[in-house]
Design a protein around this motif. Sequence first.
Motif, PDB file in Angstrom:
ATOM      1  N   CYS A 103      -9.783   2.547  14.381  1.00 41.46           N
ATOM      2  CA  CYS A 103      -8.485   2.201  12.867  1.00 41.46           C
ATOM      3  C   CYS A 103      -7.169   2.862  13.069  1.00 41.46           C
ATOM      4  O   CYS A 103      -7.582   3.850  13.483  1.00 41.46           O
ATOM      5  N   ARG A 104      -6.572   1.978  13.264  1.00 38.04           N
ATOM      6  CA  ARG A 104      -4.859   2.783  13.050  1.00 38.04           C
ATOM      7  C   ARG A 104      -4.168   2.593  11.912  1.00 38.04           C
ATOM      8  O   ARG A 104      -3.174   3.535  11.758  1.00 38.04           O
ATOM      9  N   ASP A 105      -4.614   2.044  10.762  1.00 38.53           N
ATOM     10  CA  ASP A 105      -3.897   2.288   9.606  1.00 38.53           C
ATOM     11  C   ASP A 105      -5.254   1.740   8.030  1.00 38.53           C
ATOM     12  O   ASP A 105      -6.252   1.648   8.768  1.00 38.53           O
ATOM     13  N   GLY A 106      -5.000   1.706   7.451  1.00 35.75           N
ATOM     14  CA  GLY A 106      -5.375   1.700   6.094  1.00 35.75           C
ATOM     15  C   GLY A 106      -6.244   0.698   6.141  1.00 35.75           C
ATOM     16  O   GLY A 106      -7.245   0.491   5.412  1.00 35.75           O
ATOM     17  N   GLU A 107      -5.386  -0.471   5.727  1.00 31.41           N
ATOM     18  CA  GLU A 107      -6.023  -1.676   5.900  1.00 31.41           C
ATOM     19  C   GLU A 107      -7.035  -2.109   6.849  1.00 31.41           C
ATOM     20  O   GLU A 107      -8.611  -2.562   6.734  1.00 31.41           O
ATOM     21  N   PHE A 122      -9.873   7.216  13.734  1.00 28.61           N
ATOM     22  CA  PHE A 122      -9.221   6.978  12.800  1.00 28.61           C
ATOM     23  C   PHE A 122      -7.782   7.398  14.068  1.00 28.61           C
ATOM     24  O   PHE A 122      -8.272   9.332  13.830  1.00 28.61           O
ATOM     25  N   LEU A 138      -0.182   8.965  15.114  1.00 27.67           N
ATOM     26  CA  LEU A 138      -0.302   8.059  13.548  1.00 27.67           C
ATOM     27  C   LEU A 138      -0.330   9.706  12.345  1.00 27.67           C
ATOM     28  O   LEU A 138       0.678   9.520  11.602  1.00 27.67           O
ATOM     29  N   ARG A 141      -0.747  12.789   7.481  1.00 31.91           N
ATOM     30  CA  ARG A 141      -0.112  11.848   6.319  1.00 31.91           C
ATOM     31  C   ARG A 141      -0.740  10.845   6.148  1.00 31.91           C
ATOM     32  O   ARG A 141      -1.510  10.140   5.306  1.00 31.91           O
ATOM     33  N   ALA A 142      -1.061   9.548   7.066  1.00 29.25           N
ATOM     34  CA  ALA A 142      -1.368   8.545   7.697  1.00 29.25           C
ATOM     35  C   ALA A 142      -2.624   8.070   7.710  1.00 29.25           C
ATOM     36  O   ALA A 142      -3.344   7.434   6.595  1.00 29.25           O
ATOM     37  N   GLU A 145      -3.880   8.689   3.515  1.00 31.95           N
ATOM     38  CA  GLU A 145      -3.329   7.640   2.812  1.00 31.95           C
ATOM     39  C   GLU A 145      -4.604   6.588   3.125  1.00 31.95           C
ATOM     40  O   GLU A 145      -4.885   6.157   2.850  1.00 31.95           O
ATOM     41  N   ALA A 146      -5.150   6.239   4.778  1.00 34.37           N
ATOM     42  CA  ALA A 146      -5.723   5.571   4.365  1.00 34.37           C
ATOM     43  C   ALA A 146      -7.144   6.391   4.023  1.00 34.37           C
ATOM     44  O   ALA A 146      -8.584   5.314   4.188  1.00 34.37           O
TER      45      ALA A 146
END
Length: 198
Positions: A103-107, A122, A138, A141-142, A145-146
Amino acid sequence: MFVLPRLFCLVSSTDDLALLPALAGAGVEGFQVRDKSATTAELVDLTRVVLDAVAPYGARVVVNDRVDVALATGAAGVHLGADDLPVAAARRLAPDLLIGATCRDGEAVRRAAEEGASYAGFGPVARSGSKAGLPEPLGTRALGEAAGPLPLVAIGGVDAQVARAAREAGAHGVAVIAAVWRHPDPIAAAKELVRAVA
């Protein structure tokens, strides 16, 4: 249900497989078999070698990309990328496997959780030279957030310093390649990483 390792070391056929028992003995809890150039038969053989080397220490082995190889060898799990079998399909085929999703982001993490993933890999969290075509780092911080829907395993440019920062940002653990295999003393490096993610 399998306990998710705090530290995964990725393994290919070009690595020094004789070091695997010592790495597991040093506290590396997880090994991910990843060999993009291997045939199915070669990947099965490599996975069995890794299992034989680290299972006596209680370490878990997951196979990159290949649910069939994970099932055929009795590995603990599989790690799936965006172009692999979808997580939901893998979960139907293998209800008891540990299933990771890149995965690369929270979504993406939320989607993976809904589809039945056990954890999200991640990254890249930092700059990595181990895989071509990666996006820009990333950062932690990202990652923070995820965090939440699934345990996150930070990957990409992870050394002991990045591992500590990732854990502080909310990662469950980390996955490494160069931090172990390209280090002059892989066992010492593994011990430092184990301490960093404790």
